[in-house]
Design a protein around this motif. Structure first.
Motif, mmCIF file in Angstrom:
data_model
loop_
_atom_site.group_PDB
_atom_site.id
_atom_site.type_symbol
_atom_site.label_atom_id
_atom_site.label_comp_id
_atom_site.label_asym_id
_atom_site.label_seq_id
_atom_site.Cartn_x
_atom_site.Cartn_y
_atom_site.Cartn_z
ATOM 1 N N HIS A 190 0.854 -1.175 0.000
ATOM 2 C CA HIS A 190 0.000 0.000 0.000
ATOM 3 C C HIS A 190 0.893 1.230 0.000
ATOM 4 O O HIS A 190 2.011 1.215 0.525
ATOM 5 C CB HIS A 190 -0.955 0.014 1.205
ATOM 6 C CG HIS A 190 -0.268 0.283 2.504
ATOM 7 N ND1 HIS A 190 0.354 -0.696 3.244
ATOM 8 C CD2 HIS A 190 -0.108 1.447 3.212
ATOM 9 C CE1 HIS A 190 0.864 -0.178 4.336
ATOM 10 N NE2 HIS A 190 0.603 1.126 4.345
ATOM 11 N N GLY A 191 0.397 2.304 -0.600
ATOM 12 C CA GLY A 191 1.178 3.528 -0.662
ATOM 13 C C GLY A 191 0.729 4.402 -1.808
ATOM 14 O O GLY A 191 -0.307 4.156 -2.444
ATOM 15 N N ASP A 192 1.537 5.437 -2.119
ATOM 16 C CA ASP A 192 1.202 6.324 -3.228
ATOM 17 C C ASP A 192 1.979 5.924 -4.471
ATOM 18 O O ASP A 192 2.700 4.910 -4.473
ATOM 19 C CB ASP A 192 1.463 7.784 -2.853
ATOM 20 C CG ASP A 192 2.928 8.057 -2.520
ATOM 21 O OD1 ASP A 192 3.788 7.178 -2.757
ATOM 22 O OD2 ASP A 192 3.221 9.168 -2.018
ATOM 23 N N ILE A 193 1.863 6.716 -5.515
ATOM 24 C CA ILE A 193 2.494 6.367 -6.785
ATOM 25 C C ILE A 193 4.013 6.405 -6.670
ATOM 26 O O ILE A 193 4.721 5.612 -7.318
ATOM 27 C CB ILE A 193 2.000 7.298 -7.922
ATOM 28 C CG1 ILE A 193 2.394 6.737 -9.282
ATOM 29 C CG2 ILE A 193 2.498 8.712 -7.724
ATOM 30 C CD1 ILE A 193 1.728 5.434 -9.642
ATOM 31 N N ASP A 194 4.544 7.292 -5.833
ATOM 32 C CA ASP A 194 5.995 7.340 -5.661
ATOM 33 C C ASP A 194 6.510 6.066 -4.997
ATOM 34 O O ASP A 194 7.574 5.549 -5.351
ATOM 35 C CB ASP A 194 6.395 8.561 -4.825
ATOM 36 C CG ASP A 194 6.188 9.872 -5.573
ATOM 37 O OD1 ASP A 194 6.266 9.849 -6.819
ATOM 38 O OD2 ASP A 194 5.928 10.893 -4.919
ATOM 39 N N ALA A 195 5.746 5.542 -4.034
ATOM 40 C CA ALA A 195 6.134 4.282 -3.393
ATOM 41 C C ALA A 195 6.079 3.135 -4.390
ATOM 42 O O ALA A 195 6.930 2.236 -4.372
ATOM 43 C CB ALA A 195 5.216 3.993 -2.208
ATOM 44 N N LEU A 196 5.092 3.160 -5.274
ATOM 45 C CA LEU A 196 5.009 2.121 -6.311
ATOM 46 C C LEU A 196 6.202 2.229 -7.253
ATOM 47 O O LEU A 196 6.820 1.216 -7.619
ATOM 48 C CB LEU A 196 3.707 2.261 -7.093
ATOM 49 C CG LEU A 196 3.517 1.266 -8.240
ATOM 50 C CD1 LEU A 196 3.384 -0.157 -7.718
ATOM 51 C CD2 LEU A 196 2.296 1.638 -9.094
#
Length: 592
Positions: free
Chosen positions: A156-162
């Motif tokens: 789980h996370g935001d697009i930067d984490a992805l």
């Protein structure tokens, strides 16, 4: 130091137009990426924030697909994504298409209620679809992190984490095939908790082909403009997948930005010569109420050839007001295009004919209420009769069928009101992990019971309302929207701020309940409004009515912004029972 100048993707493409004649969404994006058109995101002042050509969408999607698969996900696993109007949504949604995963757009918190309520709703949605991954915009990640079961997710996370995940460039991707689930689309929840609709690749492509070629007759010079949320079927299918599958450029404004500054929608239409835009009636109404004088002088809506109307009952008076209000800006009322559709059919079922605007069927309301027959009236027979009108939503799309049936499933003749059932290649394969509900509405013969009521004429389908919303009094069928239309004609009453419904059993002395949001604080004015509304409804419909005035933003709404009559009725009944219990239960002081 020079400023970086960014420009929107062009309207005219460098490749010949194809209207969704592809087997899958990945194939459609592969072709769109060969051209120069794409998605364009604008901020809360209408400034271009991020142009995203389809070639860049494809590149980012393929990278996202590899990163998602690096998590050890299995084919068909669900990926929940909070569907804000943001380029990251495209990256994740189409990334799933290339990875054989199933994206599940989740609502944003703008119309759900308080913080805790939204988190609880999000948790139920994620659990109901069995998501392995949850991705959100950076400013919304906290909602996911507050879900108690968040640690059970693979990521789980935001697009930067992805994007920080490994990108194995040698990984061979296997995009979703025609018979696989393309995405889960949650219903708006107007009659209960939302259900996840399984839309397979062949179904969405069939609907897109019919919409683009027949319903809209899309042209190479068209350009779309939209503020519709990506988690709603009209926003996702109509203005993400539709433009991509026909290689059109589209300009986006977020739904919150539209609600705050509706003029931005029409400003984008003017600036970029938008020709296709849709909205529920409340969107047109908001523009009419908010824009005046110099705002209109700066607009040029002459390129707007398809002003689609959907997502809720079509209100002729609202659209007439919009057309008159913006005629000076070049808006042509013949651009109005009523339609009928639902998430369970990917999106659209029928469209009215192009280029003629609204077509109304005026009928005898007494005959309709007492006998369920929509008896037509001409101008010579209107005087002295109770009348009501329904908008023509046209004939079904090519390859699709509509049948009106009685409670036992038998087809009804023209102009007899019954349950609207549909059949065709765009239908869902079922509700996700809900075989019982699927079996209730989707027969072995391929016919789907929409839960709506309507009738057919030689002109097409006329929808009269939801079956569960129908008010039945002494054998008469009364449509709540007729009561709401009458109420909205009174001073200080806004059509989008009230709902009418049958009275709960606890209120035996009343037939109909009207809940109205108002800012009125003066007690005399409030009492006068209640008296006028009650008397008007009693005189027009011959029913006993109680009117309850509520503070603004009190009525429950679905994820798409519609007032939920069923939830409002449940809340009203619960409050009524609490009040009755308080009266009937002796206090501690009185009983001592």
């Amino acid at each position: 130091m020079t400023e970086l100048c960014i420009t929107a993707t062009p309207t005219f493409n460098s490749k010949p137009q194809r209207l969704a004649d592809f087997a899958t969404l990945p194939e459609a994006l592969d072709y769109a990426a060969e051209g120069c058109t794409g998605f364009n995101f604008h901020d809360n002042r209408g400034r271009l924030l991020a142009p995203l050509g389809y070639v860049e969408v494809r590149r980012r999607a393929i990278e996202a697909a590899r990163r998602l698969m690096s998590l050890g996900l299995e084919r068909g696993d669900r990926v929940a994504v909070i569907a804000d109007t943001d380029p990251a949504f495209m990256e994740v949604f189409f990334g799933c298409q290339y990875a054989g995963l199933v994206p599940v757009p989740m609502p944003i918190p703008m119309s759900i209620g308080g913080h805790e309520r939204y988190v609880a709703r999000l948790e139920r949605l994620i659990e109901s679809c069995g998501a392995r991954v949850a991705i959100a915009p950076s400013h919304m990640v906290r909602y996911i992190e507050e879900i108690p079961s968040v640690d059970t997710l693979a990521f789980h996370g935001d697009i930067d984490a992805l994007r920080a995940l490994p990108n194995p460039e040698d990984m061979v991707l296997e995009p979703s095939g025609p018979d696989e689930i393309a995405y889960l689309q949650y219903t708006s929840g107007s009659t209960g908790f939302p259900r996840g609709v399984e839309i397979r690749q062949h179904a969405i492509m069939a609907n897109l082909r019919a919409i683009l070629a027949s319903g809209l007759a899309v042209r190479p010079q068209d350009r779309c403009v939209s503020w519709l949320p990506f988690y709603h079927d009209m926003g996702l299918v109509g203005f993400v997948l539709g433009p991509m599958a026909s290689q059109l450029s589209v300009d986006y404004l977020g739904p919150r930005e539209f609600a705050m500054r509706p003029r931005l929608w029409l400003t984008l239409m003017t600036r970029n010569r938008g020709s296709i835009a849709f909205a529920p009636p409340f969107g047109y109404d908001l523009c009419t109420r908010r824009l005046h004088g110099s705002d209109i002088d700066r607009l040029d809506l002459s390129a707007w050839r398809v002003a689609g109307v959907g997502a809720e009952p079509v209100l002729p008076d609202v659209l007439d007001s919009f057309a008159e209000h913006f005629a000076a800006a070049g808006f042509d009322r013949r651009a109005f295009l009523p339609s009928y559709g639902m998430a369970e059919n990917s999106l659209a079922v029928s469209f009215a004919p192009l280029g003629i605007g609204l077509s109304l069927d005026r009928v005898d309301r007494d005959v309709l209420e007492q006998h369920g027959e929509a008896r037509p009236l001409d101008d010579d027979r209107v005087a002295g009769l109770n009348t009501t009108s329904f908008v023509n939503c046209g004939h079904p799309l090519p390859g699709h069928d509509i049948s009106i049936r009685d409670g036992d499933g038998h087809p009804l003749p023209e102009r007899h009101v019954g349950r609207v059932t549909i059949r065709g290649p765009s239908l869902m394969s079922g509700y996700f992990h809900d075989h019982e509900q699927t079996r209730r509405v989707l027969g072995d013969d391929g016919w789907f019971d929409t839960g709506d009521l309507g009738y057919l004429t030689s002109q097409g389908l006329h929808v009269t309302g939801r079956h569960k919303d129908l008010i039945i009094i002494n054998g008469r069928n009364i449509w709540p929207q007729d009561i709401e239309a009458l109420a909205s004609q009174m001073a200080g009453v806004n059509r989008g701020e009230l709902t009418a419904m049958s009275a709960p059993p606890e209120e035996s002395e009343v037939d109909v309940v009207v809940l109205l949001q108002t800012t009125l604080s003066d007690e005399r004015a409030r009492a006068a409004l209640i008296k006028e509304l009650s008397a008007g409804i009693r005189s027009e419909f011959g029913v006993r009515c109680t009117v309850s005035l509520l503070p603004p933003r009190t009525l429950p709404r679905t994820s798409s912004g519609k007032i939920s009559r069923s939830q409002a009725r449940r809340q009203y009944a619960a409050q009524l029972r609490e009040a009755m219990d308080a009266v009937s239960t002796p206090s501690a002081a009185a009983s001592s």
